[in-house]
Design a protein around this motif. Sequence first.
Motif, PDB file in Angstrom:
ATOM      1  N   ALA A 223       0.831  -1.202   0.000  1.00 35.17           N
ATOM      2  CA  ALA A 223       0.000   0.000   0.000  1.00 35.17           C
ATOM      3  C   ALA A 223       0.866   1.252   0.000  1.00 35.17           C
ATOM      4  O   ALA A 223       0.610   2.198  -0.764  1.00 35.17           O
ATOM      5  N   TYR A 224       1.896   1.247   0.831  1.00 34.12           N
ATOM      6  CA  TYR A 224       2.775   2.422   0.911  1.00 34.12           C
ATOM      7  C   TYR A 224       3.437   2.701  -0.430  1.00 34.12           C
ATOM      8  O   TYR A 224       3.553   3.862  -0.849  1.00 34.12           O
ATOM      9  N   SER A 225       3.859   1.652  -1.130  1.00 32.82           N
ATOM     10  CA  SER A 225       4.535   1.849  -2.420  1.00 32.82           C
ATOM     11  C   SER A 225       3.590   2.475  -3.439  1.00 32.82           C
ATOM     12  O   SER A 225       3.997   3.329  -4.231  1.00 32.82           O
ATOM     13  N   TYR A 226       2.323   2.071  -3.414  1.00 33.54           N
ATOM     14  CA  TYR A 226       1.363   2.659  -4.352  1.00 33.54           C
ATOM     15  C   TYR A 226       1.040   4.111  -3.986  1.00 33.54           C
ATOM     16  O   TYR A 226       0.920   4.972  -4.859  1.00 33.54           O
ATOM     17  N   PHE A 227       0.887   4.376  -2.705  1.00 30.26           N
ATOM     18  CA  PHE A 227       0.615   5.758  -2.283  1.00 30.26           C
ATOM     19  C   PHE A 227       1.812   6.661  -2.593  1.00 30.26           C
ATOM     20  O   PHE A 227       1.651   7.824  -2.968  1.00 30.26           O
ATOM     21  N   LEU A 228       3.015   6.115  -2.427  1.00 27.03           N
ATOM     22  CA  LEU A 228       4.219   6.881  -2.741  1.00 27.03           C
ATOM     23  C   LEU A 228       4.262   7.208  -4.235  1.00 27.03           C
ATOM     24  O   LEU A 228       4.606   8.335  -4.633  1.00 27.03           O
ATOM     25  N   ALA A 229       3.873   6.225  -5.056  1.00 26.73           N
ATOM     26  CA  ALA A 229       3.826   6.455  -6.500  1.00 26.73           C
ATOM     27  C   ALA A 229       2.771   7.512  -6.831  1.00 26.73           C
ATOM     28  O   ALA A 229       2.998   8.387  -7.672  1.00 26.73           O
ATOM     29  N   SER A 230       1.640   7.428  -6.164  1.00 30.84           N
ATOM     30  CA  SER A 230       0.573   8.405  -6.381  1.00 30.84           C
ATOM     31  C   SER A 230       1.039   9.815  -6.022  1.00 30.84           C
ATOM     32  O   SER A 230       0.848  10.765  -6.789  1.00 30.84           O
ATOM     33  N   GLU A 231       1.672   9.928  -4.859  1.00 26.70           N
ATOM     34  CA  GLU A 231       2.149  11.236  -4.394  1.00 26.70           C
ATOM     35  C   GLU A 231       3.190  11.815  -5.345  1.00 26.70           C
ATOM     36  O   GLU A 231       3.219  13.029  -5.600  1.00 26.70           O
ATOM     37  N   SER A 232       4.037  10.959  -5.899  1.00 28.06           N
ATOM     38  CA  SER A 232       5.110  11.435  -6.789  1.00 28.06           C
ATOM     39  C   SER A 232       4.568  11.971  -8.112  1.00 28.06           C
ATOM     40  O   SER A 232       5.265  12.716  -8.800  1.00 28.06           O
ATOM     41  N   LEU A 233       3.354  11.580  -8.462  1.00 25.52           N
ATOM     42  CA  LEU A 233       2.767  12.021  -9.728  1.00 25.52           C
ATOM     43  C   LEU A 233       1.919  13.285  -9.576  1.00 25.52           C
ATOM     44  O   LEU A 233       1.490  13.873 -10.571  1.00 25.52           O
ATOM     45  N   LEU A 234       1.679  13.696  -8.340  1.00 23.18           N
ATOM     46  CA  LEU A 234       0.903  14.913  -8.132  1.00 23.18           C
ATOM     47  C   LEU A 234       1.714  16.123  -8.610  1.00 23.18           C
ATOM     48  O   LEU A 234       2.934  16.153  -8.449  1.00 23.18           O
ATOM     49  N   PRO A 235       1.069  17.117  -9.191  1.00 24.71           N
ATOM     50  CA  PRO A 235       1.795  18.318  -9.642  1.00 24.71           C
ATOM     51  C   PRO A 235       2.398  19.086  -8.471  1.00 24.71           C
ATOM     52  O   PRO A 235       1.974  18.910  -7.318  1.00 24.71           O
TER      53      PRO A 235
END
Length: 314
Positions: free
Chosen positions: A79-91
Amino acid sequence: MNQLPNDMQLLLKLHYSLGKTLYSICEGKDVGNTIFLIASQINHGKEFIEKDDALRIPVAKLNMKAGKMALDGCDHKMAYSYFLASESLLPDDSWESCYDLSLLVHLLMARAANSSCRYDEAELTLYKICKRARCLQDKLPAYFLLVTIFLAQGNPVDAYTTCSSILAQLGETVPDVVTVEMVGCIIPETLSMYSRVYSDDWLEKNMKDPKLCNIVKFYSVIGIAAYFCKPTHSPAYFVCKMVQMSLRNGICQQTPLALMQLSLIAFNNTSGIPFNNAMFVRCIAKNAFLLSDKIKSDKTMLCDTYYSGAGHLE
């Protein structure tokens, strides 16, 4: 040797293309665990996604959804890895341009980090939320998780101080010092109030005001913190505050445990007040269990508290 980077680039692009194709086919559909495959494949093309403004937010949401599913399945590291990926794609301006998404992603990321023992990352993310969130209401989940981390790390003083500050911002008055006399007054007052108010009608009354629910939540944590860093009579004061708020405004998730703790206070006679009505103590404890069944709250601490007090009267 020079060919290897190009081969890797081609392989990453292949994974990305596969993920992008699957995403376009399954977009808007409930795909179950297939979401992990889609997100994992499309994430290989992060450098391509970052160049495509139309894709960044949708893929960030895709990763957030995958992270939530992993979190629901108790796979906190995934879960953390996916949330980290999500956060990294935010502008870069996500706290302005997509505030709600940014707030949710960061909070979920902090929860997953905490559950996977990444305490430093969790705290940094929570502090960022507390700094960037627009209002106190939006900050409260972050503050609540932060104080639970403080307690888990054996830091009750910071937990107590933070809870006291938040309760003050919510309009509550937390005394600088909880005296024995204050506790001696509030316990019989609360028991008397319980006798008057507890009824079938009250059981049907839910605490609907989010602000009141949050006040009770922070009283529950400050009571735990007080147990470890304040005089022994102090926690009883905060338990009574919780019970009184529930009796006035209706039940919430913390009410069953607050009632069970009240039965323990009466059983132990911590403030020196004359109270030895064993039947009344058992009644409070029994009603705490019945209420827990009604609202389906966790019984772990409820049972521990029961066997420390009213359970001895059976």
